[in-house]
Design a protein around this motif. Sequence first.
Motif, PDB file in Angstrom:
ATOM      1  N   VAL A 177       0.816  -1.221   0.000  1.00 20.30           N
ATOM      2  CA  VAL A 177       0.000   0.000   0.000  1.00 20.30           C
ATOM      3  C   VAL A 177       0.846   1.267   0.000  1.00 20.30           C
ATOM      4  O   VAL A 177       0.349   2.336  -0.350  1.00 20.30           O
ATOM      5  N   THR A 178       2.116   1.194   0.417  1.00 23.71           N
ATOM      6  CA  THR A 178       3.036   2.340   0.290  1.00 23.71           C
ATOM      7  C   THR A 178       4.380   1.815  -0.199  1.00 23.71           C
ATOM      8  O   THR A 178       4.675   0.617  -0.081  1.00 23.71           O
ATOM      9  N   TRP A 179       5.201   2.733  -0.704  1.00 26.76           N
ATOM     10  CA  TRP A 179       6.464   2.323  -1.345  1.00 26.76           C
ATOM     11  C   TRP A 179       7.442   3.478  -1.288  1.00 26.76           C
ATOM     12  O   TRP A 179       7.136   4.571  -1.761  1.00 26.76           O
ATOM     13  N   ASN A 180       8.613   3.288  -0.679  1.00 25.83           N
ATOM     14  CA  ASN A 180       9.565   4.397  -0.612  1.00 25.83           C
ATOM     15  C   ASN A 180      10.644   4.274  -1.681  1.00 25.83           C
ATOM     16  O   ASN A 180      10.726   3.271  -2.411  1.00 25.83           O
ATOM     17  N   SER A 181      11.503   5.293  -1.777  1.00 25.03           N
ATOM     18  CA  SER A 181      12.534   5.311  -2.819  1.00 25.03           C
ATOM     19  C   SER A 181      13.554   4.201  -2.623  1.00 25.03           C
ATOM     20  O   SER A 181      14.128   3.682  -3.584  1.00 25.03           O
ATOM     21  N   GLY A 182      13.808   3.827  -1.344  1.00 28.19           N
ATOM     22  CA  GLY A 182      14.734   2.720  -1.091  1.00 28.19           C
ATOM     23  C   GLY A 182      14.203   1.411  -1.626  1.00 28.19           C
ATOM     24  O   GLY A 182      14.964   0.575  -2.148  1.00 28.19           O
ATOM     25  N   ALA A 183      12.887   1.213  -1.526  1.00 23.95           N
ATOM     26  CA  ALA A 183      12.283  -0.005  -2.062  1.00 23.95           C
ATOM     27  C   ALA A 183      12.429  -0.050  -3.579  1.00 23.95           C
ATOM     28  O   ALA A 183      12.729  -1.098  -4.161  1.00 23.95           O
ATOM     29  N   GLU A 184      12.235   1.116  -4.215  1.00 22.08           N
ATOM     30  CA  GLU A 184      12.388   1.161  -5.673  1.00 22.08           C
ATOM     31  C   GLU A 184      13.836   0.874  -6.069  1.00 22.08           C
ATOM     32  O   GLU A 184      14.097   0.148  -7.037  1.00 22.08           O
ATOM     33  N   ARG A 185      14.788   1.441  -5.322  1.00 16.52           N
ATOM     34  CA  ARG A 185      16.204   1.225  -5.645  1.00 16.52           C
ATOM     35  C   ARG A 185      16.605  -0.231  -5.456  1.00 16.52           C
ATOM     36  O   ARG A 185      17.297  -0.808  -6.304  1.00 16.52           O
ATOM     37  N   ILE A 186      16.159  -0.844  -4.366  1.00 14.55           N
ATOM     38  CA  ILE A 186      16.588  -2.212  -4.052  1.00 14.55           C
ATOM     39  C   ILE A 186      15.848  -3.245  -4.889  1.00 14.55           C
ATOM     40  O   ILE A 186      16.454  -4.191  -5.405  1.00 14.55           O
TER      41      ILE A 186
END
Length: 213
Positions: A34-43
Amino acid sequence: MDSQRQRSEAEFRLLVQSVTDYAIYMLDPDGNVVTWNSGAERIKGYSDTEIIGEHFSLFFTSDDRAKGRPRIALDTAQKAGRFESEGWRVRKDSSQFFASVIIDAIRNENGDLIGFAKVTRDITARMATQAELDKKQTELFQSQKMEVVGQLTGGFAHDFNNLLSVILGSLEMLQKRIPASTDATHLLDNAIESGRRASALIQRLLAFSRHEP
């Protein structure tokens, strides 16, 4: 008070969003993102528009999914409040990385489960460093062990070589004194030949103890 709380929540969301070393995101009670941060996108490689609404089991290997690991993780977090583990996870491009994972159950004021907070850290490099360290330690242990073996072998070989030299010298002197026509000549020749082969073996052991080819 409400405006202050809203401001604090907004600041917290901004802080979480700015973190790039950790994948920090929320799941609903069923495990959907339900949420997603920039670190999740990078990893993990997914943008928020690609992943929000998808089930988090997408990040598990096919083997872990077959074993029900995603469900076990959520059940554990729900019952114990937290789930922690390390294991292989899958990126968008299908490559794998070794992850440290924490899942916390989130409950409302009434104690009802409203979702999960999930933090993932890529520790592949740390694991590779540890593996290299373990390899070096094993190599050092083997080197030390071979050094001890070499020292023991050298001591044994020197002592045995001295004894063998006396034995061979005595046999060769005896060979000169026994008439060639006697039956003992053949036995004596065999003994001397065996002694010389043993001497050659001892020389190889000495070479080993000195780390020679």
